[in-house]
Design a protein around this motif. Structure first.
Motif, mmCIF file in Angstrom:
data_model
loop_
_atom_site.group_PDB
_atom_site.id
_atom_site.type_symbol
_atom_site.label_atom_id
_atom_site.label_comp_id
_atom_site.label_asym_id
_atom_site.label_seq_id
_atom_site.Cartn_x
_atom_site.Cartn_y
_atom_site.Cartn_z
ATOM 1 N N GLU A 98 34.479 44.251 42.997
ATOM 2 C CA GLU A 98 34.187 43.934 44.394
ATOM 3 C C GLU A 98 34.242 45.207 45.244
ATOM 4 N N LEU A 99 33.352 45.266 46.210
ATOM 5 C CA LEU A 99 33.313 46.362 47.176
ATOM 6 C C LEU A 99 33.818 45.853 48.516
ATOM 7 N N PHE A 100 34.748 46.611 49.132
ATOM 8 C CA PHE A 100 35.353 46.216 50.397
ATOM 9 C C PHE A 100 35.195 47.324 51.429
ATOM 10 N N ASP A 101 35.190 46.913 52.726
ATOM 11 C CA ASP A 101 35.310 47.927 53.767
ATOM 12 C C ASP A 101 36.788 48.195 54.006
ATOM 13 N N LEU A 102 37.115 49.013 55.009
ATOM 14 C CA LEU A 102 38.494 49.452 55.190
ATOM 15 C C LEU A 102 39.427 48.298 55.542
ATOM 16 N N THR A 103 38.905 47.226 56.130
ATOM 17 C CA THR A 103 39.745 46.072 56.469
ATOM 18 C C THR A 103 39.730 45.014 55.371
ATOM 19 N N LEU A 104 39.259 45.394 54.179
ATOM 20 C CA LEU A 104 39.220 44.534 52.996
ATOM 21 C C LEU A 104 38.347 43.292 53.182
ATOM 22 N N THR A 105 37.277 43.467 53.938
ATOM 23 C CA THR A 105 36.219 42.461 53.976
ATOM 24 C C THR A 105 35.276 42.726 52.810
#
Length: 429
Positions: A98-105
């Motif tokens: 999984e790929l996430f942004d910095l806020t783990l979305t």
């Protein structure tokens, strides 16, 4: 220049950036006024650090709130697009990336089922590489933008100076596998993007402690209940968690053969693989040609029918015995570590869910010493089947915070001159 405690100005600046970033991350949006008491920094230090973080693109404005008789206060938050992480779960039935942004979305995901090849090292490495390339392509993200890729694996992970992370996975046939070096060879990621590899139970624990049912606890044990069982211990001395091979605690002398090769391990009685095997051995009708998750669903349906049909007494008996073994195993964790909370996660733990939990709680308390048993709660984790990948993605995120929100810098070919280092350390706050 170093102070009396050995800390340089650079160290202090990094620590201040870390403090502000973490407070905004976990408690934001916050105003500059609120950040002072939350971090223990002076108003001047907060202003300087915030200005630095805004200039780096890590912090952004998030509206405003009215203040008592003064101007509205600007709220600040961590900018979601200022960093990205990958989390990988090398599970029992699939490899999930999984790929996430910095806020783990979550921005993208890829899954590769594990078939008859099982835990063949080359197959697993190929699945991880392909999954990373797939999620980056799906999100249109250049790989150099990543803070890192975290990988949760079964077994003991040894971090070596020459070969990186080496995995000792006795139950899956991995003997000192140099996983980090294998991933780096032909990796879709540039050398500037690090891999962070750790035990899957530990990454599950990391996720539950940061965002799930463990938040706010100082002492907790997070259990990964899947094909086998494992656990992560979190204490003030081990805030990032410490994986413990709880599944290979001996619960029955000369008992069933565990997949690690020993006799009488907890995993030989409490893991989903052994649970289904015991149902089959005692005459249960385990669906042929299905994976463990599907087979366990069928077992639960047989033991607890919803249409008024008679329960399968064999399935019910095996599940009740498993609950007792699991509870007895938890009692050892209670007696040894005296945690505030025990959280049960993993695909099998979540599938058995609330139907299974009361019996596990009852047995855990009955086998444990009375005083620590009265102080502990036993609950399910809250983060669902993605908890291991979320926890794996937290590994590069935690490293990023430790660095004060700065990416790792490549080592220079030649050491910097002493005058340059001294100037950097004496630079203004």
């Amino acid at each position: 220049m170093a102070g009396r405690n050995g800390r340089t100005v650079r160290d202090l600046r990094r620590a201040n950036r870390t403090a502000v970033l973490q407070r905004l991350y976990f408690d934001g949006p916050l105003s500059r006024f609120e950040l002072g008491p939350a971090t223990g920094l002076s108003s001047g230090s907060v202003s300087n650090v915030v200005a630095d973080l805004v200039a780096d693109g890590l912090v952004e404005e998030a509206g405003s709130v009215d203040s008592d008789g003064g101007r509205p206060r600007t709220l600040l938050r961590v900018a979601p697009a200022s960093g990205h992480m990958i989390g990988v779960d090398v599970g029992e039935t699939r490899v999930r990336v999984e790929l996430f942004d910095l806020t783990l979305t979550e921005l993208a995901r890829a899954e590769r089922p594990l078939t008859q090849q099982g835990y063949d090292v080359e197959v697993i490495v190929g699945h991880i590489r392909d999954g990373i390339a797939e999620v980056l392509a799906a999100a249109g993200l250049p790989p150099e933008r990543l803070l890192g890729a975290g990988v949760g694996v079964p077994g003991i992970v040894e971090h070596t100076p020459d070969r990186g992370a080496v995995v000792h996975g006795q139950t899956i046939g991995w003997d000192a596998v140099p996983l980090e070096a294998l991933l780096r060879a032909g990796s879709p990621l540039p050398d500037t993007v690090p891999y962070f590899i750790d035990n899957g139970a530990k990454t599950l624990g990391q996720a539950e402690m940061w965002f799930g049912a463990g938040r706010g606890a100082r002492n907790a044990v997070v259990v990964l209940f899947g094909s086998g069982v494992g656990a992560s211990l979190v204490t003030p001395e081990a805030e990032q968690g410490r994986a413990v091979e709880w599944g290979h605690l001996t619960v029955r002398v000369r008992g069933r053969r565990c997949r690690c090769g020993a006799l009488g391990c907890l995993e030989a009685y409490a893991g989903a693989e052994s649970l289904l095997a015991r149902w089959r051995e005692e005459g249960g009708r385990v669906p042929a040609g299905t994976d463990e998750e599907t087979a366990l669903t069928a077992m639960l349906a047989a033991a607890y029918p919803v249409d008024g049909a008679d329960a399968d007494p064999v399935a019910l008996s095996v599940l009740e015995e498993t609950a007792e073994y699991l509870g007895a195993g938890l009692s050892d964790l209670i007696n040894l570590f005296q945690p505030e909370r025990i959280l049960i996660g993993g695909w099998a733990g979540l599938q058995l869910g609330t139907r299974f939990l009361p019996a596990v709680r009852r047995h855990a308390v009955s086998y444990a010493l009375r005083h620590p048993a009265q102080r502990v709660t036993v609950d399910l984790g809250r983060l669902g089947p993605d908890a291991v990948t979320v926890g794996a993605a937290i590994l590069p995120l935690a490293d990023f915070f430790t660095r004060g929100g700065r990416r790792p810098e490549p080592a220079p070919e030649y050491p910097e001159p002493a005058w340059r280092t001294a100037l950097e350390e004496r630079a203004p706050h």
